[in-house]
Design a protein around this motif. Structure first.
Motif, PDB file in Angstrom:
ATOM      1  N   ARG A  82       0.823  -1.220   0.000  1.00 35.87           N
ATOM      2  CA  ARG A  82       0.000   0.000   0.000  1.00 35.87           C
ATOM      3  C   ARG A  82       0.851   1.262   0.000  1.00 35.87           C
ATOM      4  O   ARG A  82       0.339   2.351   0.268  1.00 35.87           O
ATOM      5  N   ASP A  99      -0.334   4.592  -1.501  1.00 29.69           N
ATOM      6  CA  ASP A  99      -1.313   5.390  -0.755  1.00 29.69           C
ATOM      7  C   ASP A  99      -0.606   6.356   0.198  1.00 29.69           C
ATOM      8  O   ASP A  99      -1.063   7.489   0.396  1.00 29.69           O
ATOM      9  N   ASN A 102      -3.769  -2.304  11.696  1.00 27.56           N
ATOM     10  CA  ASN A 102      -4.714  -2.159  10.598  1.00 27.56           C
ATOM     11  C   ASN A 102      -4.254  -1.041   9.666  1.00 27.56           C
ATOM     12  O   ASN A 102      -4.180   0.121  10.074  1.00 27.56           O
ATOM     13  N   ILE A 103      -3.950  -1.391   8.420  1.00 24.66           N
ATOM     14  CA  ILE A 103      -3.416  -0.413   7.469  1.00 24.66           C
ATOM     15  C   ILE A 103      -4.467   0.627   7.090  1.00 24.66           C
ATOM     16  O   ILE A 103      -4.175   1.818   6.975  1.00 24.66           O
ATOM     17  N   ASN A 104      -5.707   0.199   6.909  1.00 28.54           N
ATOM     18  CA  ASN A 104      -6.768   1.147   6.560  1.00 28.54           C
ATOM     19  C   ASN A 104      -6.971   2.175   7.670  1.00 28.54           C
ATOM     20  O   ASN A 104      -7.175   3.364   7.399  1.00 28.54           O
ATOM     21  N   GLU A 105      -6.922   1.735   8.912  1.00 30.97           N
ATOM     22  CA  GLU A 105      -7.084   2.661  10.028  1.00 30.97           C
ATOM     23  C   GLU A 105      -5.901   3.620  10.108  1.00 30.97           C
ATOM     24  O   GLU A 105      -6.068   4.809  10.401  1.00 30.97           O
ATOM     25  N   LEU A 116      -4.132   4.741   7.586  1.00 30.08           N
ATOM     26  CA  LEU A 116      -4.338   5.743   6.538  1.00 30.08           C
ATOM     27  C   LEU A 116      -5.423   6.743   6.937  1.00 30.08           C
ATOM     28  O   LEU A 116      -5.306   7.940   6.681  1.00 30.08           O
ATOM     29  N   ARG A 117      -6.475   6.246   7.582  1.00 29.77           N
ATOM     30  CA  ARG A 117      -7.559   7.133   8.023  1.00 29.77           C
ATOM     31  C   ARG A 117      -7.045   8.153   9.039  1.00 29.77           C
ATOM     32  O   ARG A 117      -7.331   9.351   8.932  1.00 29.77           O
ATOM     33  N   GLU A 177      -4.742  10.708   7.272  1.00 29.96           N
ATOM     34  CA  GLU A 177      -5.526  11.692   6.511  1.00 29.96           C
ATOM     35  C   GLU A 177      -6.198  12.705   7.437  1.00 29.96           C
ATOM     36  O   GLU A 177      -6.264  13.897   7.115  1.00 29.96           O
ATOM     37  N   ASP A 205     -14.874   7.929  13.214  1.00 29.75           N
ATOM     38  CA  ASP A 205     -14.906   7.171  11.963  1.00 29.75           C
ATOM     39  C   ASP A 205     -14.786   8.049  10.715  1.00 29.75           C
ATOM     40  O   ASP A 205     -15.120   7.620   9.610  1.00 29.75           O
ATOM     41  N   ARG A 209     -13.805   9.847   7.433  1.00 31.05           N
ATOM     42  CA  ARG A 209     -13.017   9.567   6.236  1.00 31.05           C
ATOM     43  C   ARG A 209     -13.074  10.779   5.324  1.00 31.05           C
ATOM     44  O   ARG A 209     -14.012  11.574   5.394  1.00 31.05           O
TER      45      ARG A 209
END
Length: 203
Positions: free
Chosen positions: A61, A64, A150-153, A155-156, A159, A175, A177
């Protein structure tokens, strides 16, 4: 006396050896100041069970993170030569072939100690730090040795940090995004968000 890294303070600097694309070279944290955000990801040791799952997922990732002007540095207490062996090992063997960011050596354990992650066994707790372009710590978390991150978390969170820095007076709710409604950090202005969110919906 507070002797651990604090949010809003300068991240502890370091100069050590890193390995990237099969080459050894010096890595100094302060060299990224004014240029990029930095994610410092500490992991217990090379060839441990959970570590390659995280390190490979981050590598896959990496685009990203580059879009968010962020450099990833993964740190363990292993030697540069152990890192090189890890990077030369195929993924099906638990290795990190083709990793897209540097592995940083902390053989003296000084970096791990500065970030207060050294275990009683001389390994590193799985800590993660987000450092902004000014070298300021903006976020950190520490996991259980056997629990992956957690990679998605990540990134969140990254950001959201970048958003509030670019938009003073605004805040990111639970939460959040990119593109979601924001609220104002001022308690009176924040009522607008709560009114929109919790007012009875008209049929």
């Amino acid at each position: 006396m507070i002797n651990f890294p604090q949010i809003g303070k300068i991240a502890p600097n370091f100069l050590t050896i890193g390995v990237y694309k099969k080459r050894l070279g010096k890595i100094r944290l302060s060299d990224y100041r004014g240029k990029k955000y930095v994610i410092l990801l500490f992991y217990p040791a090379n060839f441990t069970a959970v570590s390659p799952t995280e390190l490979i997922a981050l590598s896959d990732r990496v685009g990203d993170f580059k879009r968010l002007s962020t450099q990833i540095l993964a740190i363990s207490v292993d030697s540069p030569f152990s890192h090189l062996r890890y990077l030369l090992s195929d993924r099906e063997e638990g290795g990190l072939a083709n990793l897209a960011y540097p592995l940083v050596s902390d053989l003296t354990q000084s970096i791990t100690n500065d970030y207060k992650l050294l275990t009683d066994d001389g390994l590193a707790f799985p800590g993660l730090f987000i450092i902004d372009k000014e070298g300021i710590l903006q976020y950190y978390t520490v996991n259980n040795l056997l629990c992956g991150r957690n990679i998605n978390e990540l990134l969140r969170i990254l950001e959201s940090i970048q958003y509030v820095k670019k938009n003073p007076g605004q805040a990111c709710p639970v939460d959040w995004r990119h593109g979601d409604p924001i609220l104002y950090s001022h308690p009176l202005k924040s009522k607008i968000y709560f009114k929109d969110l919790y007012s009875p919906k008209k049929s």
